[in-house]
Design a protein around this motif. Sequence first.
Motif, PDB file in Angstrom:
ATOM      1  N   SER A 140      28.783  83.630  15.592  1.00  0.00           N
ATOM      2  CA  SER A 140      28.333  83.889  17.008  1.00  0.00           C
ATOM      3  C   SER A 140      28.716  82.735  17.680  1.00  0.00           C
ATOM      4  N   LEU A 141      28.073  81.616  17.686  1.00  0.00           N
ATOM      5  CA  LEU A 141      28.492  80.403  18.455  1.00  0.00           C
ATOM      6  C   LEU A 141      29.787  79.702  18.463  1.00  0.00           C
ATOM      7  N   ALA A 201      18.092  86.963  -3.561  1.00  0.00           N
ATOM      8  CA  ALA A 201      18.045  87.669  -2.531  1.00  0.00           C
ATOM      9  C   ALA A 201      17.728  87.051  -1.426  1.00  0.00           C
ATOM     10  N   ALA A 202      16.945  85.823  -1.597  1.00  0.00           N
ATOM     11  CA  ALA A 202      16.235  85.010  -0.332  1.00  0.00           C
ATOM     12  C   ALA A 202      17.724  84.204  -0.009  1.00  0.00           C
ATOM     13  N   LYS A 203      18.312  83.665  -1.087  1.00  0.00           N
ATOM     14  CA  LYS A 203      19.616  82.939  -0.777  1.00  0.00           C
ATOM     15  C   LYS A 203      20.421  83.489   0.082  1.00  0.00           C
ATOM     16  N   LEU A 204      20.783  84.848  -0.315  1.00  0.00           N
ATOM     17  CA  LEU A 204      21.830  85.563   0.372  1.00  0.00           C
ATOM     18  C   LEU A 204      21.489  85.779   1.866  1.00  0.00           C
ATOM     19  N   TYR A 205      20.257  86.202   2.044  1.00  0.00           N
ATOM     20  CA  TYR A 205      19.646  86.403   3.373  1.00  0.00           C
ATOM     21  C   TYR A 205      20.150  85.040   4.256  1.00  0.00           C
ATOM     22  N   ARG A 206      19.750  83.831   3.557  1.00  0.00           N
ATOM     23  CA  ARG A 206      19.992  82.827   4.436  1.00  0.00           C
ATOM     24  C   ARG A 206      21.302  82.455   4.444  1.00  0.00           C
ATOM     25  N   GLU A 207      22.323  82.903   3.315  1.00  0.00           N
ATOM     26  CA  GLU A 207      23.832  82.433   3.744  1.00  0.00           C
ATOM     27  C   GLU A 207      24.385  83.489   4.950  1.00  0.00           C
ATOM     28  N   LYS A 245      24.197  89.754  22.613  1.00  0.00           N
ATOM     29  CA  LYS A 245      22.893  88.631  22.657  1.00  0.00           C
ATOM     30  C   LYS A 245      21.775  89.289  22.003  1.00  0.00           C
ATOM     31  N   ASN A 246      21.416  90.547  22.373  1.00  0.00           N
ATOM     32  CA  ASN A 246      20.223  91.228  21.643  1.00  0.00           C
ATOM     33  C   ASN A 246      20.384  91.012  20.258  1.00  0.00           C
ATOM     34  N   SER A 247      21.392  91.412  19.857  1.00  0.00           N
ATOM     35  CA  SER A 247      21.730  91.279  18.238  1.00  0.00           C
ATOM     36  C   SER A 247      21.508  89.949  17.838  1.00  0.00           C
ATOM     37  N   GLN A 248      22.264  89.009  18.296  1.00  0.00           N
ATOM     38  CA  GLN A 248      22.140  87.558  18.148  1.00  0.00           C
ATOM     39  C   GLN A 248      20.887  86.931  18.047  1.00  0.00           C
ATOM     40  N   LYS A 249      20.051  87.363  18.812  1.00  0.00           N
ATOM     41  CA  LYS A 249      18.598  87.172  18.836  1.00  0.00           C
ATOM     42  C   LYS A 249      17.737  87.665  17.638  1.00  0.00           C
ATOM     43  N   TYR A 250      17.894  89.069  17.491  1.00  0.00           N
ATOM     44  CA  TYR A 250      17.092  89.718  16.433  1.00  0.00           C
ATOM     45  C   TYR A 250      17.397  89.799  14.817  1.00  0.00           C
ATOM     46  N   ALA A 251      18.859  89.391  14.759  1.00  0.00           N
ATOM     47  CA  ALA A 251      19.167  89.354  13.466  1.00  0.00           C
ATOM     48  C   ALA A 251      18.514  88.186  12.637  1.00  0.00           C
ATOM     49  N   PRO A 252      18.614  87.073  13.314  1.00  0.00           N
ATOM     50  CA  PRO A 252      17.871  86.092  12.376  1.00  0.00           C
ATOM     51  C   PRO A 252      16.524  86.323  12.039  1.00  0.00           C
ATOM     52  N   SER A 259      12.966  99.300   6.158  1.00  0.00           N
ATOM     53  CA  SER A 259      13.269  99.424   7.553  1.00  0.00           C
ATOM     54  C   SER A 259      13.736  98.055   8.038  1.00  0.00           C
ATOM     55  N   THR A 260      13.378  97.080   7.537  1.00  0.00           N
ATOM     56  CA  THR A 260      13.887  95.401   7.863  1.00  0.00           C
ATOM     57  C   THR A 260      15.089  95.258   7.578  1.00  0.00           C
ATOM     58  N   SER A 261      15.534  95.713   6.278  1.00  0.00           N
ATOM     59  CA  SER A 261      16.816  95.675   5.788  1.00  0.00           C
ATOM     60  C   SER A 261      17.738  96.325   6.703  1.00  0.00           C
ATOM     61  N   ILE A 262      17.373  97.803   6.977  1.00  0.00           N
ATOM     62  CA  ILE A 262      18.470  98.447   7.837  1.00  0.00           C
ATOM     63  C   ILE A 262      18.674  97.631   9.334  1.00  0.00           C
ATOM     64  N   GLU A 263      17.394  97.376   9.889  1.00  0.00           N
ATOM     65  CA  GLU A 263      17.389  96.540  10.844  1.00  0.00           C
ATOM     66  C   GLU A 263      18.385  95.373  11.048  1.00  0.00           C
ATOM     67  N   PHE A 264      18.000  94.347   9.834  1.00  0.00           N
ATOM     68  CA  PHE A 264      19.038  93.430   9.628  1.00  0.00           C
ATOM     69  C   PHE A 264      20.469  93.501   9.689  1.00  0.00           C
ATOM     70  N   MET A 265      20.815  94.694   8.849  1.00  0.00           N
ATOM     71  CA  MET A 265      22.252  95.266   8.735  1.00  0.00           C
ATOM     72  C   MET A 265      22.565  95.589  10.027  1.00  0.00           C
ATOM     73  N   ASN A 266      22.004  96.402  10.642  1.00  0.00           N
ATOM     74  CA  ASN A 266      22.585  97.007  11.941  1.00  0.00           C
ATOM     75  C   ASN A 266      22.799  95.824  12.988  1.00  0.00           C
ATOM     76  N   HIS A 267      22.035  94.627  12.991  1.00  0.00           N
ATOM     77  CA  HIS A 267      22.016  93.870  14.207  1.00  0.00           C
ATOM     78  C   HIS A 267      23.336  92.875  13.664  1.00  0.00           C
ATOM     79  N   VAL A 268      23.557  92.660  12.238  1.00  0.00           N
ATOM     80  CA  VAL A 268      24.605  91.809  11.735  1.00  0.00           C
ATOM     81  C   VAL A 268      26.039  92.705  12.327  1.00  0.00           C
ATOM     82  N   ASN A 269      26.064  93.939  11.787  1.00  0.00           N
ATOM     83  CA  ASN A 269      27.360  94.752  12.104  1.00  0.00           C
ATOM     84  C   ASN A 269      27.652  94.761  13.813  1.00  0.00           C
TER      85      ASN A 269
END
Length: 218
Positions: free
Chosen positions: A168-169, A153-159, A128-135, A199-209
């Motif tokens: 998740s849902l 890049a913006a399109k990829l992040y949206r996808e 749940k923590n990663s589901q919240k913070y990844a977006p 740092s934000t990219s790493i955070e995003f990747m970590n939450h997605v994984n």
Amino acid sequence: MKLTLLLIVLLLIVISGGFGLYTYQKNLSDNETKKHDITELLLIINGLDSKVNEYALRNRYNLDNNYDKLARSSSLLNKSIEDMKNIYFTDTDVTSNLLHIKFKDLKNELIIKKDLIENFKSHNSVLKNSQKYAPIAGKKLILIAEKEKLPDAAKLYREVIIELLEFSLLNSTSSTDKLELLLPKLLETEEQMPEDALSTSIEFMNHVNTVIKEKALT
């Protein structure tokens, strides 16, 4: 919708022990009052067990915001088992050796179930923590990409955000496949982004994984 092994066990365990206990106690002929009282307690235990399963599933699919109902039902279930033990299955008052054995089986299964629930809660909290913070991290990257005039890049992040939410849902297998294809592209895109986005990219990747990994465990 696929159920993980954890939830399948969560749904099935204890019920078998309770049914076996009921089967043996209903054949006792020496004490009708005791038979009736044990039956009443078993009905209560069965109802509480169903509630525990229901609230575990509600938490699993994000229908409840916290574990209060699950914790309360689990506590009442444990108390009911202890009450039955203290009243009917003390060392000095054994209704039937066979019945006592079945009760021990039921109690052991409840201990296993309790451990499974705690394990489930632990993994589900991480999920749940990663589901919240990844977006949230993903939206920051979209803004940075748009500012840097990197539309791909913006399109990829949206996808990735969209597929992650669907995964998740809805536990969509098609989203899982898409995410596996998109994740390597995230690493490539990371090189195009400015240094202060790292740092934000790493955070995003970590939450997605984390979502992908924890979803498989819960």
